[in-house]
Design an enzyme around this catalytic site. Structure first.
Site, PDB file in Angstrom:
ATOM      1  CB  SER A 114       6.506 -14.005  13.525  1.00  8.22           C
ATOM      2  OG  SER A 114       6.929 -13.562  14.806  1.00  8.22           O
ATOM      3  CG  ASN A 157       4.089  -7.760  17.040  1.00  8.51           C
ATOM      4  OD1 ASN A 157       3.014  -7.703  17.634  1.00  8.51           O
ATOM      5  ND2 ASN A 157       5.105  -8.479  17.481  1.00  8.51           N
ATOM      6  CE  LYS A 170       3.529 -12.713  10.450  1.00 10.47           C
ATOM      7  NZ  LYS A 170       3.822 -12.768   8.989  1.00 10.47           N
ATOM      8  NE  ARG A 173      -0.616   0.285   4.986  1.00  8.89           N
ATOM      9  CZ  ARG A 173      -1.264   0.250   6.138  1.00  8.89           C
ATOM     10  NH1 ARG A 173      -2.576   0.102   6.138  1.00  8.89           N
ATOM     11  NH2 ARG A 173      -0.615   0.357   7.278  1.00  8.89           N
ATOM     12  CD  GLU A 177      13.588 -10.808  19.134  1.00 11.76           C
ATOM     13  OE1 GLU A 177      13.515  -9.619  18.800  1.00 11.76           O
ATOM     14  OE2 GLU A 177      12.655 -11.416  19.689  1.00 11.76           O
ATOM     15  CE1 TYR A 223       3.158 -10.036  12.930  1.00  9.86           C
ATOM     16  CE2 TYR A 223       4.121 -11.009  14.909  1.00  9.86           C
ATOM     17  CZ  TYR A 223       4.237 -10.611  13.587  1.00  9.86           C
ATOM     18  OH  TYR A 223       5.434 -10.797  12.922  1.00  9.86           O
ATOM     19  CG  ASN A 237       7.811  -9.464   3.656  1.00 11.63           C
ATOM     20  OD1 ASN A 237       8.504 -10.003   4.516  1.00 11.63           O
ATOM     21  ND2 ASN A 237       7.755  -8.156   3.501  1.00 11.63           N
TER      22      ASN A 237
END
Length: 264
Positions: free
Chosen positions: A143, A97, A160, A42, A188, A156, A93
């Site tokens: 994640s 979060n 996920k 977007r 991380e 989130y 992709n």
């Protein structure tokens, strides 16, 4: 190693993030390999990214799209197919979060699911006829939150978790078409949004060091280049017999024995 991605049309969502983000890094690595990135995002900065890639003599397309809008997703995929006549891989992709926890409204929770999971379903749904023709493949960016939890981010985490379920479901459902489906799981990683989050904390540097100490391999964060390299290998024919897998690019964060972290 030549990954044989030259000329392959790769749809990638969420690749118009800030420079150095996971999606933007994957986008640049695709271009370096000579693939044709088809960006769905977007944010208007995607126009600039694609223009810069085209100036290097590499074809690319940007479809500015709100991925929470089913019609916009369908239009974007149709635009890509109309231009190139094929899709060879999809990299989902998108990921925010967003902190939608148990205190959030129903509407906010559903919005989180639409962004972080439903968009994956819709992109694959509309790309599927082309993937069947090309015997292409799907890669979902996941994640560690799906497996470990985090706290205060129900939307989130649920999304996920659902993405991992879809990854395995599609691997089973599409095996008859020789379509592979895998997920990369990240823990991380140092990104612009991570940097922004750390800077909002009163004890940001202290918090950052406490996180880094918990990453077993080399006590450092995963780089976005390391994530991108694994993504490109996974969608390439060099990974031609890998499907239904959750591939962890996390320095051992999720699985390795915590005793490794004991200070001398």
């Amino acid at each position: 190693m030549d990954l044989n991605l030259k000329g392959k049309v790769v749809v990638i969502s969420g690749a118009a993030g800030k420079e150095g983000s996971i999606g933007e890094t994957i986008l640049q690595r695709l271009a370096e390999e000579g693939a044709i990135p088809a960006v769905i995002d977007r944010n208007a900065r995607g126009f600039g990214y694609v223009e810069a890639i085209q100036k290097k003599g590499i074809d690319a397309i940007f479809c500015q799209t709100d991925v929470t809008d089913p019609e916009q997703i369908e239009n974007a995929v149709n635009t890509i197919v109309k231009k190139y006549g094929r899709i060879d891989a999809v990299i989902n992709n998108v990921g925010v979060n967003d902190g939608v926890g148990l205190d959030a409204s129903y509407e906010d929770f559903m919005d989180s699911l639409k962004l972080n999971m439903v968009s994956y379903f819709l992109i694959v749904k509309h790309a599927l006829p082309s993937l069947i023709k090309s015997k292409g493949n799907i890669l979902n960016i996941g994640s560690k939150v799906a497996l470990t939890g985090q706290g205060r981010t129900s939307g989130y985490a649920a999304s996920k978790g659902g993405v991992l379920g879809l990854t395995r479901e599609w691997a089973v459902d599409l095996i008859k078409h020789d379509i592979r489906s895998n997920a990369i799981i990240i823990a991380e990683s140092w990104t612009p949004s991570y940097d922004t989050w750390i800077k909002t904390l009163p004890n940001g540097e202290e918090k950052l060091q406490s996180i880094v100490k918990k990453i077993p391999l080399e006590n450092r964060m995963t780089s976005t280049n390391e994530i991108a390299d694994t993504c490109l290998f996974t969608i390439s024919n060099r990974s031609s017999h890998t499907t239904g897998q959750f591939i962890f690019v996390d320095g051992g964060y999720v699985h390795l024995d915590r005793s490794l972290l004991t200070e001398d």
